[in-house]
Design a protein around this motif. Structure first.
Motif, PDB file in Angstrom:
ATOM      1  N   LEU A  18      -3.502  80.231  61.671  1.00 41.51           N
ATOM      2  CA  LEU A  18      -2.061  80.086  61.442  1.00 41.51           C
ATOM      3  C   LEU A  18      -1.343  81.429  61.301  1.00 41.51           C
ATOM      4  O   LEU A  18      -0.117  81.465  61.208  1.00 41.51           O
ATOM      5  N   LEU A  19      -2.090  82.525  61.278  1.00 37.43           N
ATOM      6  CA  LEU A  19      -1.486  83.827  61.015  1.00 37.43           C
ATOM      7  C   LEU A  19      -0.350  84.172  61.974  1.00 37.43           C
ATOM      8  O   LEU A  19       0.753  84.514  61.541  1.00 37.43           O
ATOM      9  N   VAL A  20      -0.584  84.104  63.256  1.00 31.89           N
ATOM     10  CA  VAL A  20       0.454  84.502  64.217  1.00 31.89           C
ATOM     11  C   VAL A  20       1.661  83.569  64.174  1.00 31.89           C
ATOM     12  O   VAL A  20       2.796  84.049  64.074  1.00 31.89           O
ATOM     13  N   LEU A  30       3.060  88.869  54.574  1.00 33.69           N
ATOM     14  CA  LEU A  30       3.630  87.692  53.912  1.00 33.69           C
ATOM     15  C   LEU A  30       2.950  86.405  54.399  1.00 33.69           C
ATOM     16  O   LEU A  30       2.666  85.505  53.602  1.00 33.69           O
ATOM     17  N   ALA A  31       2.669  86.344  55.688  1.00 33.00           N
ATOM     18  CA  ALA A  31       1.964  85.173  56.225  1.00 33.00           C
ATOM     19  C   ALA A  31       0.553  85.076  55.638  1.00 33.00           C
ATOM     20  O   ALA A  31       0.061  83.973  55.365  1.00 33.00           O
ATOM     21  N   TYR A  63       5.314  84.859  62.919  1.00 34.08           N
ATOM     22  CA  TYR A  63       6.466  84.774  63.825  1.00 34.08           C
ATOM     23  C   TYR A  63       7.650  84.110  63.114  1.00 34.08           C
ATOM     24  O   TYR A  63       8.774  84.606  63.170  1.00 34.08           O
ATOM     25  N   VAL A  64       7.390  83.000  62.439  1.00 34.36           N
ATOM     26  CA  VAL A  64       8.462  82.304  61.717  1.00 34.36           C
ATOM     27  C   VAL A  64       9.034  83.219  60.629  1.00 34.36           C
ATOM     28  O   VAL A  64      10.255  83.347  60.486  1.00 34.36           O
ATOM     29  N   ILE A  65       8.159  83.883  59.887  1.00 41.39           N
ATOM     30  CA  ILE A  65       8.616  84.790  58.827  1.00 41.39           C
ATOM     31  C   ILE A  65       9.409  85.943  59.419  1.00 41.39           C
ATOM     32  O   ILE A  65      10.427  86.361  58.850  1.00 41.39           O
ATOM     33  N   SER A  66       8.992  86.452  60.576  1.00 40.77           N
ATOM     34  CA  SER A  66       9.736  87.559  61.210  1.00 40.77           C
ATOM     35  C   SER A  66      11.161  87.137  61.538  1.00 40.77           C
ATOM     36  O   SER A  66      12.092  87.944  61.425  1.00 40.77           O
ATOM     37  N   ARG A  67      11.338  85.887  61.929  1.00 42.49           N
ATOM     38  CA  ARG A  67      12.684  85.377  62.229  1.00 42.49           C
ATOM     39  C   ARG A  67      13.520  85.284  60.961  1.00 42.49           C
ATOM     40  O   ARG A  67      14.707  85.598  60.964  1.00 42.49           O
ATOM     41  N   GLN A 118       9.248  96.986  63.305  1.00 42.81           N
ATOM     42  CA  GLN A 118       8.252  95.992  62.896  1.00 42.81           C
ATOM     43  C   GLN A 118       8.232  95.822  61.373  1.00 42.81           C
ATOM     44  O   GLN A 118       7.449  95.034  60.853  1.00 42.81           O
ATOM     45  N   LYS A 119       9.069  96.574  60.686  1.00 44.02           N
ATOM     46  CA  LYS A 119       9.096  96.582  59.211  1.00 44.02           C
ATOM     47  C   LYS A 119       7.670  96.683  58.666  1.00 44.02           C
ATOM     48  O   LYS A 119       7.281  95.974  57.747  1.00 44.02           O
ATOM     49  N   LYS A 120       6.927  97.595  59.279  1.00 38.73           N
ATOM     50  CA  LYS A 120       5.548  97.893  58.894  1.00 38.73           C
ATOM     51  C   LYS A 120       4.660  96.658  58.841  1.00 38.73           C
ATOM     52  O   LYS A 120       3.694  96.612  58.090  1.00 38.73           O
TER      53      LYS A 120
END
Length: 185
Positions: A54-56, A22-23, A60-64, A14-16
């Motif tokens: 908008l957090l989730v 970041l979101a 999600y986009v940032i995780s990609r 999960q990279k912590k």
């Protein structure tokens, strides 16, 4: 895998939770912009609540983009992370009350709730950055929120979140080095 291996795996995969942090920088940016407008406070607060939704999707986009596994159903600690996040939803009832009772303090209360909810992630991810942020953010939010306008607090939150992200990135870099050393042994 044993207990600690599962916990370490969650922190690494999960990279912590850095994608969520970041979101949150983007969201605090939106909140700053909203509160810099001449809109009535009730409208600003409504848009503030909407921006938090908008957090989730953002995370999600940032995780990609940064190559974080957004969800790992095999690891029970991933579910614990979700429960720890949902815990914050109960505290939003306080923010809803503030929306009506003291609307000019909504951003302060949201910042306090956000900061305080980070504490259990310090344990989950074995992260000093989360533990420090969980203490610093509510205290700073209270002090700044009582003295200054909401947009000032939102700008300070952006700054804190950037520092928090850098701190997490350094922790992750340290974890990667430790993990490589353990595999070499």
């Amino acid at each position: 895998m044993d207990f600690n291996d599962l916990r370490n795996n969650c922190a690494i995969e999960q990279k912590k939770g850095i994608h969520f942090i970041l979101a949150s920088i983007i969201i605090w940016g939106l909140i700053a912009i909203i509160h810099l407008t001449d809109l009535p406070i009730s409208t600003k607060n409504l848009y503030t609540f909407i921006s938090t939704s908008l957090l989730v999707p953002l995370s999600y986009v940032i995780s990609r983009v940064i190559n974080v596994r957004f969800s790992n159903k095999e690891n029970p600690f991933n579910n614990l992370g979700f429960v720890l996040t949902m815990n914050q939803m109960l505290y939003l009832l306080i923010a809803m009350w503030v929306y009506a009772a003291a609307p000019e303090k909504l951003v302060m209360v949201l910042a306090i709730i956000f900061g305080a909810h980070l504490l259990p992630f310090g344990w989950l991810y074995k992260s000093i950055s989360y533990r420090m942020a969980a203490v610093i953010i509510p205290i700073v939010a209270l002090i700044v929120g009582l003295i200054y306008e909401a947009y000032i607090l939102a700008i300070i939150m952006i700054f804190i979140e950037v520092l928090f992200s850098i701190s997490l990135a350094l922790e992750l870099k340290g974890n990667t080095a430790t993990e490589k050393e353990e595999k070499a042994i």
